[in-house]
Design an enzyme around this catalytic site. Structure first.
Site, PDB file in Angstrom:
ATOM      1  N   GLY A   1      42.969  32.534  67.667  1.00 62.86           N
ATOM      2  CA  GLY A   1      43.812  33.302  68.467  1.00 62.86           C
ATOM      3  C   GLY A   1      42.649  33.578  70.034  1.00 62.86           C
ATOM      4  N   GLY A   2      43.657  34.389  70.759  1.00 61.21           N
ATOM      5  CA  GLY A   2      42.925  34.659  72.150  1.00 61.21           C
ATOM      6  C   GLY A   2      41.576  35.806  71.644  1.00 61.21           C
ATOM      7  N   TYR A   3      41.671  36.399  70.516  1.00 58.62           N
ATOM      8  CA  TYR A   3      40.719  37.463  70.476  1.00 58.62           C
ATOM      9  C   TYR A   3      40.010  37.290  68.918  1.00 58.62           C
ATOM     10  CZ  TYR A   3      43.073  39.385  74.114  1.00 58.62           C
ATOM     11  OH  TYR A   3      43.524  39.431  75.544  1.00 58.62           O
ATOM     12  N   ALA A   4      40.413  36.264  68.351  1.00 58.91           N
ATOM     13  CA  ALA A   4      39.777  36.405  66.921  1.00 58.91           C
ATOM     14  C   ALA A   4      39.673  34.861  66.279  1.00 58.91           C
ATOM     15  CB  ALA A   4      40.553  37.095  65.893  1.00 58.91           C
TER      16      ALA A   4
ATOM     17  N   VAL B   1      39.948  32.965  62.720  1.00 55.39           N
ATOM     18  CA  VAL B   1      40.454  33.232  61.388  1.00 55.39           C
ATOM     19  C   VAL B   1      39.898  32.107  60.492  1.00 55.39           C
ATOM     20  CG1 VAL B   1      42.621  33.438  59.835  1.00 55.39           C
ATOM     21  CG2 VAL B   1      42.570  34.313  62.263  1.00 55.39           C
TER      22      VAL B   1
ATOM     23  N   LYS C   1      39.962  37.234  59.428  1.00 57.16           N
ATOM     24  CA  LYS C   1      40.290  37.401  60.908  1.00 57.16           C
ATOM     25  C   LYS C   1      38.639  38.246  61.303  1.00 57.16           C
ATOM     26  CE  LYS C   1      43.058  39.313  64.668  1.00 57.16           C
ATOM     27  NZ  LYS C   1      44.442  39.544  64.746  1.00 57.16           N
TER      28      LYS C   1
ATOM     29  N   ASP D   1      53.994  41.782  70.487  1.00 52.56           N
ATOM     30  CA  ASP D   1      53.506  40.491  70.385  1.00 52.56           C
ATOM     31  C   ASP D   1      54.221  39.439  69.695  1.00 52.56           C
ATOM     32  OD1 ASP D   1      52.145  38.315  72.007  1.00 52.56           O
ATOM     33  OD2 ASP D   1      50.354  38.617  71.036  1.00 52.56           O
TER      34      ASP D   1
HETATM   35  N1  LIG Z   1      46.661  35.509  57.025  1.00 55.97           N
HETATM   36  C1  LIG Z   1      46.689  34.433  57.457  1.00 55.97           C
HETATM   37  N2  LIG Z   1      46.912  33.354  56.719  1.00 55.97           N
HETATM   38  C2  LIG Z   1      46.697  32.026  57.377  1.00 55.97           C
HETATM   39  N3  LIG Z   1      46.428  31.909  58.692  1.00 55.97           N
HETATM   40  C3  LIG Z   1      46.478  33.016  59.659  1.00 55.97           C
HETATM   41  C4  LIG Z   1      46.255  34.169  59.078  1.00 55.97           C
HETATM   42  N4  LIG Z   1      46.427  35.132  59.992  1.00 55.97           N
HETATM   43  C5  LIG Z   1      46.221  34.384  61.143  1.00 55.97           C
HETATM   44  N5  LIG Z   1      46.271  32.985  60.936  1.00 55.97           N
HETATM   45  C6  LIG Z   1      46.060  31.947  61.732  1.00 55.97           C
HETATM   46  O1  LIG Z   1      45.015  32.406  62.844  1.00 55.97           O
HETATM   47  C7  LIG Z   1      45.949  32.454  64.283  1.00 55.97           C
HETATM   48  C8  LIG Z   1      45.371  33.434  65.068  1.00 55.97           C
HETATM   49  O2  LIG Z   1      45.420  34.724  64.236  1.00 55.97           O
HETATM   50  P1  LIG Z   1      45.934  35.975  65.063  1.00 55.97           P
HETATM   51  O3  LIG Z   1      47.216  35.845  65.774  1.00 55.97           O
HETATM   52  O4  LIG Z   1      45.973  37.224  64.274  1.00 55.97           O
HETATM   53  O5  LIG Z   1      44.641  36.011  66.193  1.00 55.97           O
HETATM   54  P2  LIG Z   1      44.579  36.918  67.595  1.00 55.97           P
HETATM   55  O6  LIG Z   1      42.999  36.481  68.198  1.00 55.97           O
HETATM   56  O7  LIG Z   1      44.835  38.312  67.477  1.00 55.97           O
HETATM   57  O8  LIG Z   1      45.676  36.228  68.235  1.00 55.97           O
HETATM   58  P3  LIG Z   1      46.466  36.483  69.627  1.00 55.97           P
HETATM   59  O9  LIG Z   1      45.689  35.669  70.717  1.00 55.97           O
HETATM   60  O10 LIG Z   1      47.802  35.987  69.362  1.00 55.97           O
HETATM   61  O11 LIG Z   1      46.221  37.969  69.947  1.00 55.97           O
HETATM   62  C9  LIG Z   1      47.463  32.670  63.685  1.00 55.97           C
HETATM   63  O12 LIG Z   1      48.079  31.956  64.711  1.00 55.97           O
HETATM   64  C10 LIG Z   1      47.571  31.780  62.615  1.00 55.97           C
HETATM   65  O13 LIG Z   1      47.719  30.433  62.982  1.00 55.97           O
END
Ligand SMILES: Nc1ncnc2c1ncn2[C@@H]1O[C@H](COP(=O)(O)OP(=O)(O)OP(=O)(O)O)[C@@H](O)[C@H]1O
Length: 378
Positions: A72-75, A77, A91, A186
């Site tokens: 994602g933009g912040y993490a 996974v 994550k 979001d």
């Molecule tokens: N529990 C999970 N099981 C499988 N895939 C996951 C899981 N959690 C996250 N992902 C995958 O990782 C991606 C990024 O996770 P997440 O949206 O929590 O990150 P983020 O950096 O907070 O994103 P954003 O940029 O939306 O804030 C998700 O879109 C999904 O494809």
């Protein structure tokens, strides 16, 4: 390049804002039955655990790129396998300064440990050694975005309908029935995970806000969220309340119906494209061509009607999530104006109706561009 990142990633700059002066701590929780005699969390038993770094390293083969399942933009996974054989998603917060990461982590964990519903993601634990990590139940199919937009397989209608209903149930829980009133902020296809039975689970609470019951709304001064899903009152005034989530949910419904992304590569907004067709009731022209005729006409009509209401410019004309579920099922709800018997009008309904009504398409696009510029400068 930047715009392609914007399409799917949220812009998150402020993890939380301090409460305004004069607002005392919540003393009453009349909407929910969670409170115990000694305080709101007296009945809460933690079920998560704390992980050592070595456990996470072993589970992910030292965060091997082979185990990376999402970004994602912040993490980042990672898929992981715990010593007892349980499959998990780990994550790892990667973006921003250490202070920003800590703030994002505390914000997300503070919400996710208190939500408990079949349609919200499940936290197994967390780890703070060698970085900040959330350990979640693994979704075997990943996000709705990957199934709807990145897969060669056409997502069948039955699953799309189930996802619409389940996500709506999850939002009712967050807005109306969980211990605190939570605005997700979001809602998008990337943040809906699917269980092995294709039940949707809302995830990524990094931007979510707890709103005390007596606060009509929350106002943000910095831009956060994901382009293509943002309600006009948020873009205009930074207002955050339940109806801003309802708008985003309406966009998600449109994605399920059309198979298109909220913001296409050419920056075409799905809302702008779909609105005239919804207004003229040209549902057939909206439907994802890959579905052919393989869908339930009535369910499709229900989703389209609900989407049309959810994406109305005026937040007061949008239904509340508890009114959306009957709409999705084709049941009459009385008024479509969102006046539930037990919930008060939201701030945006009270004060910004007229202004939002006058919010034209041109202005929306202008504001969107302005915010993209601001985001670029951050
Ligand atoms: N529990 C999970 N099981 C499988 N895939 C996951 C899981 N959690 C996250 N992902 C995958 O990782 C991606 C990024 O996770 P997440 O949206 O929590 O990150 P983020 O950096 O907070 O994103 P954003 O940029 O939306 O804030 C998700 O879109 C999904 O494809």
């Amino acid at each position: 390049m930047f715009l392609s990142v914007l399409k799917s990633r949220s812009i998150r700059r402020l993890a939380s804002l301090p409460p305004p002066r004069g607002v005392s701590k919540v003393t009453e929780c009349n909407r929910r039955s969670f409170s115990g005699n000694n305080g709101e969390f007296s009945s809460f038993k933690p079920s998560w655990r704390i992980f050592h770094l070595w456990e996470l390293q072993v589970a992910t083969r030292y965060f091997s790129s082979d185990m990376l399942i999402g970004k994602g933009g912040y993490a980042e996974v990672y898929k992981g396998c715990l010593q007892d054989g349980q499959l998990v998603a780990i994550k790892k917060l990667t973006r921003g300064t250490p202070e920003e990461r800590t703030s994002d982590f505390l914000s997300e964990i503070g919400i996710i440990v208190h939500v408990n519903h079949p349609n919200t993601a499940k936290l197994i634990g967390y780890g703070v050694e060698g970085g900040l990590h959330l350990v979640l139940e693994l979704s075997p199919y990943g996000s709705l975005a990957s199934l709807l937009h990145e897969s060669n397989r056409v997502l069948e209608w039955g699953i799309r309908y189930k996802v619409a209903l389940g996500t709506a149930e999850g939002l009712i829980y967050l807005h109306e029935t969980c211990p605190r009133r939570i605005i997700h902020r979001d809602i998008k296809t990337e943040n809906i995970l699917l269980t092995e039975n294709f039940d949707p689970q809302i995830t990524d609470f990094g931007l979510s806000k707890w709103l005390p019951d007596q606060w009509s709304h929350h106002t943000v001064t910095k831009f956060e969220g994901t382009f293509g899903y943002l309600a006009p009152e948020y873009v205009m005034h930074g207002i955050v309340d339940e109806k801003t989530d309802v708008f985003s949910f309406g966009v998600l419904l449109l994605e399920l119906i059309t198979g298109k992304r909220a913001l296409e590569k050419d920056e075409q907004s799905l809302v702008m494209w779909a609105k005239p067709l919804l207004d003229k009731n040209k549902i057939r022209e909206l439907v994802d061509p890959f579905l052919g005729n393989s869908y339930d006409q009535q369910q499709m009509n229900h989703l389209a009607s609900a989407a049309a209401l959810c994406i109305q410019r005026s937040s007061s004309l949008r239904p509340r999530m508890s009114q959306v579920v009957p709409l999705l099922k084709g049941k009459e709800t009385g008024s479509g104006s969102g006046q539930g018997p037990t919930l008060r009008r939201t701030y945006s309904e009270e004060f910004f109706n007229v202004q939002v009504e006058e919010y034209s398409r041109g202005r929306y696009l202008k504001d969107l561009n302005r915010h993209k510029q601001i985001a670029l400068e951050c």
